[in-house]
Design a protein around this motif. Structure first.
Motif, short mmCIF file in Angstrom:
data_model
loop_
_atom_site.label_atom_id
_atom_site.label_comp_id
_atom_site.label_asym_id
_atom_site.label_seq_id
_atom_site.Cartn_x
_atom_site.Cartn_y
_atom_site.Cartn_z
N GLN A 166 68.53 44.88 56.57
CA GLN A 166 69.44 45.64 56.34
C GLN A 166 70.18 45.45 54.69
O GLN A 166 70.90 44.68 54.85
CB GLN A 166 70.38 46.05 57.49
CG GLN A 166 69.58 47.08 58.15
CD GLN A 166 71.01 47.28 59.00
OE1 GLN A 166 71.46 46.43 60.00
NE2 GLN A 166 70.70 48.72 59.44
N HIS A 167 70.25 46.28 54.60
CA HIS A 167 71.05 45.30 52.39
C HIS A 167 71.98 46.89 52.76
O HIS A 167 71.88 48.59 53.04
CB HIS A 167 70.23 45.39 51.71
CG HIS A 167 71.19 44.93 49.97
ND1 HIS A 167 71.27 44.01 50.33
CD2 HIS A 167 70.81 45.41 49.37
CE1 HIS A 167 72.17 43.78 49.06
NE2 HIS A 167 71.78 44.55 48.96
N ALA A 168 73.02 46.63 51.57
CA ALA A 168 74.37 47.87 51.18
C ALA A 168 74.20 47.67 49.96
O ALA A 168 74.25 47.32 49.30
CB ALA A 168 75.67 47.26 51.79
N VAL A 169 74.17 49.23 49.76
CA VAL A 169 74.71 49.24 48.38
C VAL A 169 75.94 50.42 47.96
O VAL A 169 75.68 51.17 48.94
CB VAL A 169 73.53 50.33 47.05
CG1 VAL A 169 72.51 48.82 47.64
CG2 VAL A 169 73.11 50.93 47.84
N THR A 170 76.77 50.05 46.84
CA THR A 170 77.90 51.14 46.57
C THR A 170 77.66 52.32 46.39
O THR A 170 76.44 52.92 45.28
CB THR A 170 78.79 50.67 45.78
OG1 THR A 170 79.20 49.09 46.63
CG2 THR A 170 79.74 51.56 45.34
N ILE A 171 77.73 53.88 47.32
CA ILE A 171 78.22 54.81 46.68
C ILE A 171 79.43 55.18 45.93
O ILE A 171 78.78 56.86 45.28
CB ILE A 171 77.24 55.87 47.75
CG1 ILE A 171 77.85 55.74 49.07
CG2 ILE A 171 75.79 54.90 48.37
CD1 ILE A 171 77.63 56.84 49.64
N GLU A 172 80.11 54.83 46.75
CA GLU A 172 82.07 55.61 46.62
C GLU A 172 82.54 54.54 46.15
O GLU A 172 82.70 53.66 47.01
CB GLU A 172 81.97 56.61 46.83
CG GLU A 172 83.67 57.16 46.59
CD GLU A 172 83.98 58.10 47.02
OE1 GLU A 172 84.59 59.24 46.91
OE2 GLU A 172 83.56 58.46 48.94
N THR B 113 82.63 53.05 49.90
CA THR B 113 81.63 53.63 50.75
C THR B 113 80.33 52.92 50.83
O THR B 113 79.89 52.88 49.35
CB THR B 113 81.31 55.03 50.79
OG1 THR B 113 82.61 55.63 50.83
CG2 THR B 113 80.39 56.06 51.29
N LYS B 114 79.35 52.88 51.58
CA LYS B 114 77.85 52.00 51.10
C LYS B 114 77.72 52.98 51.95
O LYS B 114 77.41 52.50 52.76
CB LYS B 114 77.82 50.29 51.60
CG LYS B 114 78.71 49.79 50.35
CD LYS B 114 79.17 48.34 50.22
CE LYS B 114 79.73 47.48 49.16
NZ LYS B 114 79.27 47.84 48.05
N ALA B 115 76.04 52.96 51.25
CA ALA B 115 75.01 53.38 52.48
C ALA B 115 74.18 52.44 52.56
O ALA B 115 74.03 50.94 52.02
CB ALA B 115 73.38 53.90 50.92
N VAL B 116 73.89 52.27 53.60
CA VAL B 116 72.76 50.75 54.33
C VAL B 116 71.23 51.37 54.52
O VAL B 116 70.92 52.61 55.06
CB VAL B 116 73.56 51.34 56.02
CG1 VAL B 116 72.65 50.11 56.69
CG2 VAL B 116 75.43 50.72 55.76
N GLY C 253 64.89 47.98 56.18
CA GLY C 253 64.01 47.53 56.41
C GLY C 253 63.21 47.92 54.50
O GLY C 253 62.50 47.36 54.44
N ARG C 254 64.20 46.40 54.28
CA ARG C 254 64.54 46.29 53.44
C ARG C 254 64.50 44.75 53.63
O ARG C 254 65.38 44.24 53.80
CB ARG C 254 65.18 46.28 52.00
CG ARG C 254 65.00 47.59 52.20
CD ARG C 254 66.27 47.84 50.97
NE ARG C 254 65.80 49.23 50.42
CZ ARG C 254 65.71 50.28 48.91
NH1 ARG C 254 65.40 48.74 48.05
NH2 ARG C 254 65.24 50.55 48.69
N LYS C 255 63.75 43.68 53.31
CA LYS C 255 63.90 42.25 53.96
C LYS C 255 64.22 41.39 51.86
O LYS C 255 64.18 41.68 50.94
CB LYS C 255 62.28 41.20 54.20
CG LYS C 255 61.94 41.28 55.09
CD LYS C 255 62.66 40.10 55.88
CE LYS C 255 62.48 39.51 56.84
NZ LYS C 255 63.02 38.55 57.53
N ARG C 256 65.16 40.64 52.26
CA ARG C 256 66.10 40.04 51.50
C ARG C 256 64.75 39.29 50.38
O ARG C 256 65.06 38.26 51.25
CB ARG C 256 67.27 39.97 51.01
CG ARG C 256 67.92 41.57 51.60
CD ARG C 256 69.23 41.17 51.19
NE ARG C 256 69.83 41.44 49.84
CZ ARG C 256 70.73 40.38 49.00
NH1 ARG C 256 71.08 39.71 49.85
NH2 ARG C 256 70.67 40.49 47.69
#
Length: 142
Positions: free
Chosen positions: A74-80, A133-136, A139-142
């Protein structure tokens, strides 16, 4: 090395974060505290901490807080994100950002943070607050 440790090391190695002298002071499940000085890179022309630096590093600290709770795929990206500057920090002061995860769902994570200037006398001044707020993503290997 844990997933969080690898992510932390990768984040701290980024040139922007190195220039800010960003470090992790504390991390545990759902919590992360980072520190950096008000220095030539992080201050504005008036000699105070630049608000844009606070905005950026608050987001980074919230990212690290949520990464303490995510699985390896899992990874997280900013949405707000929202940051409110309350007062200034001066050149030479240490700044600590304390972020915590308020809610971690299947696809979204909500975090909030407080930013303190740490005086040489041991006193703290609240200088900013914020939320992210981040989207999780799974299925993403870093």
């Amino acid at each position: 090395m844990s997933h969080f440790d690898a992510t932390r090391d990768e984040v701290l190695a980024l040139p922007f974060h190195r220039a800010c002298e960003l470090s992790v002071a504390h991390a545990e499940a759902g919590v992360c505290h980072t520190r950096f000085p008000v220095n030539a890179f992080t201050r504005n022309p008036a000699g105070a901490l630049h608000g844009g630096i606070v905005y950026a590093l608050l987001d980074v600290t919230c990212f690290l807080a949520v990464m303490t709770q995510l699985a390896e795929d899992q990874h997280a990206v900013t949405i707000e994100t929202h940051t409110s500057m309350l007062r200034a920090a001066s050149d030479g002061e240490q700044v600590e950002i304390r972020a915590r995860v308020d809610r971690l769902g299947r696809t979204l994570a909500a975090m909030r943070a407080e930013v303190f200037a740490l005086g040489e006398d041991g006193r703290e001044r609240l200088i900013a607050t914020g939320s992210v707020t981040k989207a999780v993503l799974s299925g993403r290997k870093r």
